[in-house]
Design an enzyme around this catalytic site. Structure first.
Site, PDB file in Angstrom:
ATOM      1  N   HIS A 195       0.746  -0.975   0.290  1.00 37.65           N
ATOM      2  CA  HIS A 195       0.231  -0.185  -0.017  1.00 37.65           C
ATOM      3  C   HIS A 195       0.968   1.717  -0.144  1.00 37.65           C
ATOM      4  CE1 HIS A 195       0.916   0.746   4.302  1.00 37.65           C
ATOM      5  NE2 HIS A 195       1.302  -0.149   4.527  1.00 37.65           N
ATOM      6  N   CYS A 211       2.901  -4.624   6.704  1.00 43.20           N
ATOM      7  CA  CYS A 211       2.584  -4.237   5.906  1.00 43.20           C
ATOM      8  C   CYS A 211       3.960  -3.787   5.376  1.00 43.20           C
ATOM      9  CB  CYS A 211       1.074  -3.304   5.416  1.00 43.20           C
ATOM     10  SG  CYS A 211      -0.444  -4.324   6.261  1.00 43.20           S
TER      11      CYS A 211
END
Length: 275
Positions: A195, A211
């Site tokens: 992301h 992440c």
């Protein structure tokens, strides 16, 4: 009689020369025909060369996207190794594969011709590592963020963005940034994402909760280059697979793909390893 003999000799000699010329011409024509019948030799195809990227000032300039105005990135303040660039592929994976090197803080998009596009990434801090093989099963521009319960337990101020409260709408301050690639194993959402992030100064560091984050301008570029069901490999150094242990369990950044989302279709599990 003498004159006649001379003329006969001239005629005979002329006939011989003419015959020889015709014979040579016939051989030449025959040779041309033989050559013409040969199969043409195809030159080897040129080696694939990745089209050059734009200069850094252009790649990291301000962007108007989806109704949001992304600010420019002060790329001069970022170690150059973490800026988008074309490099020799160090992974040995098939073109189209995404490989995340958690030691080098790099993400490689493998391209044909022994090349890769390399991006700098920020990763999970100690105690929040994650690893494994997955597939990009869903993609979203300016995604909504719903922090998982584990994260809310650590940071109660995030409760207002829980799934019950509708999550945080996409925007410049959203932790998932301008784009998110959702990672699945088989049909199971791993809850991990590739992301974007508004925090460009976190690239090259381990500060996030589990992440892989990229500069917003880079995740937009990667998003556009990533088709459905792209394989993703996360490793502790290129060529070395990380192994998750009970004492190093990652906590995901997201509580799951929103209910009712249209996924990219079923995919087979690449590995039995669980994030």
């Amino acid at each position: 009689m003498f004159t006649t003999d001379i003329e006969s000799y001239r005629l005979s000699r002329r006939g011989f020369l003419n015959a020889a010329a015709l014979g040579a011409a016939s051989i030449a024509v025959s040779a041309c025909a033989t050559v013409g019948q040969r199969q043409p030799v195809e030159p080897p195809p040129p080696a694939y060369v990745e089209p050059p990227l734009l200069d850094y000032a252009t790649m990291y300039a301000p962007v108007s996207d989806g109704g949001f105005d992304l600010p420019g990135i002060p790329y001069e303040k970022i170690d150059e190794q973490f800026l988008r660039q074309i490099v020799p592929d160090p992974t040995g994976q098939q073109p189209g594969t995404i490989v995340v090197d958690t030691v080098g803080h790099h993400l490689y998009l493998v391209r044909p011709g022994g090349q890769a596009i390399r991006y700098g990434v920020g990763l999970g801090r100690a105690g929040f590592e994650w690893s494994g093989d997955a597939v990009v099963q869903w993609k979203q521009k300016w995604p909504k963020w719903t922090p998982p319960e584990e994260m809310i337990a650590r940071q109660p101020e995030l409760a207002k963005y829980s799934a019950d409260n509708g999550g945080m709408p996409g925007g410049l301050k959203n932790p998932l940034g301008a784009r998110a690639l959702y990672l699945f194993q088989g049909n199971q959402d791993t809850l991990y994402r590739l992301h974007g992030s508004p925090e460009w100064n976190s690239i090259g560091k381990s500060v996030s909760s589990g992440c892989v984050r990229l500069i917003n301008q880079d995740i937009i570029d990667l998003y556009d280059r990533t088709p459905s069901k792209t394989p993703v490999i996360v490793s502790a150094g290129v060529g070395q697979q990380m192994v998750a242990t009970p004492n190093r369990k990652a906590i995901p950044i997201d509580s799951g793909v929103p209910e009712g989302s249209i996924l990219l279709g079923p995919v087979r599990a690449i590995t039995d390893q669980v994030f």
